[in-house]
Design a protein around this motif. Structure first.
Motif, PDB file in Angstrom:
ATOM      1  N   ALA A 156       0.889  -1.116  -0.153  1.00  0.00           N
ATOM      2  CA  ALA A 156       0.007   0.005  -0.073  1.00  0.00           C
ATOM      3  C   ALA A 156       0.697   1.183   0.022  1.00  0.00           C
ATOM      4  O   ALA A 156       1.776   1.323   0.891  1.00  0.00           O
ATOM      5  CB  ALA A 156      -1.012   0.027   1.244  1.00  0.00           C
ATOM      6  N   SER A 157       0.739   1.960  -1.005  1.00  0.00           N
ATOM      7  CA  SER A 157       1.546   3.362  -1.352  1.00  0.00           C
ATOM      8  C   SER A 157       0.629   4.400  -1.515  1.00  0.00           C
ATOM      9  O   SER A 157      -0.518   4.330  -1.224  1.00  0.00           O
ATOM     10  CB  SER A 157       2.726   3.203  -1.926  1.00  0.00           C
ATOM     11  N   SER A 158       1.081   5.474  -2.302  1.00  0.00           N
ATOM     12  CA  SER A 158       0.155   6.530  -2.648  1.00  0.00           C
ATOM     13  C   SER A 158      -0.986   6.177  -3.526  1.00  0.00           C
ATOM     14  O   SER A 158      -1.819   6.426  -3.597  1.00  0.00           O
ATOM     15  CB  SER A 158       0.920   7.657  -3.287  1.00  0.00           C
ATOM     16  N   PHE A 159      -0.796   4.892  -4.202  1.00  0.00           N
ATOM     17  CA  PHE A 159      -1.739   4.229  -4.771  1.00  0.00           C
ATOM     18  C   PHE A 159      -1.766   2.730  -4.212  1.00  0.00           C
ATOM     19  O   PHE A 159      -0.683   2.205  -4.604  1.00  0.00           O
ATOM     20  CB  PHE A 159      -1.870   4.421  -6.079  1.00  0.00           C
ATOM     21  N   PRO A 160      -2.702   2.112  -3.899  1.00  0.00           N
ATOM     22  CA  PRO A 160      -4.129   2.614  -3.836  1.00  0.00           C
ATOM     23  C   PRO A 160      -4.452   3.160  -2.278  1.00  0.00           C
ATOM     24  O   PRO A 160      -5.781   3.574  -2.308  1.00  0.00           O
ATOM     25  CB  PRO A 160      -4.888   1.160  -3.847  1.00  0.00           C
TER      26      PRO A 160
END
Length: 244
Positions: A156-160
């Motif tokens: 999980a990062s800036s997306f999603p």
């Protein structure tokens, strides 16, 4: 007309030999005795079923007033476990002669003549477990300097920017209802109410399980188990005769 299942307790595992000398691992189950505590019909409840209880030594003082009153209606002894099972009928009449009635006792002879059973039990509780034990992850490198038991990032990062549902992570392991279908019956002891089924059964020793007749039994293959095989001695003689 009869019920389709019984309650029992898992005793343990052993092995038996068949007529051909092949060894089979089996689980020994103490089945019943069970008593019918309530019969549900289409008229009163909207479906046909039987409520059964596993007869064990239980002090009457340990029962709640609601449970004591419920068992008094069917004149049933104190029971520790209660489950619902289906009713199989050939006539479609659940109130005629031979119908299942409250207070009836059911023993292991219910499975006499059956080949397969379905078993429902609760698996052993393992507590809080990591992903290696819970999901079978391989982990990281096990060389010096590595912490191989850490599962790593979940992605999980800036997306999603969120964790997807169903993500496999550490958590509560075990203590879940498990259904094992089409276990072959290897023996029945009518005197001691014992049932021997081939294979493993979910749950610990003395765990309560529900044994029912197989809903979709497998079709037996004809000619299996050695019948129709080629005799190597006759085959060699036949082949040598053709060469001459």
């Amino acid at each position: 007309m009869a019920v389709t299942g019984l309650l029992g307790k898992k005793i343990g595992m052993t092995q038996v030999f068949d007529d051909a000398g092949v060894v089979h691992p089996v689980t020994v189950i103490k089945v019943g005795p069970c008593v019918v505590t309530q019969v549900k019909t289409q008229k009163t409840d909207g479906y046909d079923a039987a409520q059964i209880g596993l007869v064990e030594f239980v002090k009457a003082s340990k029962l709640t007033k609601g449970m004591a009153g419920h068992l008094a209606k069917s004149d049933a002894p104190p029971v520790r476990e209660i489950r619902e099972v289906g009713i199989e009928s050939t006539t479609g009449d659940n109130e005629g002669e031979g119908a299942v009635k409250a207070g009836d006792r059911i023993l292991v002879d219910l499975f006499d003549g059956e080949r397969f059973v379905d078993i429902i039990g609760k698996s052993k509780g393992r507590g809080f477990a990591g992903v290696v034990r819970r999901h079978g992850f391989g982990g990281g490198p096990k060389s010096h300097g590595h912490m191989f038991q850490i599962q790593g990032s979940i992605g999980a990062s800036s997306f999603p920017s969120r964790v997807f549902p169903g993500q496999r992570m550490p958590g509560h392991h075990g203590d879940a209802q498990i259904t094992v279908r089409n276990l072959r019956i290897r023996g029945i002891d009518l005197e001691d109410n014992l049932l021997l089924v081939e294979g493993a059964v979910p749950g610990p020793r003395d765990g309560v399980i529900l044994i029912s007749k197989s809903k979709n039994p497998p079709r037996e293959r004809r000619g299996f188990a050695g019948s129709g095989t080629v005799d190597p001695l006759k085959a060699s003689k036949k082949a040598s005769g053709k060469k001459k």
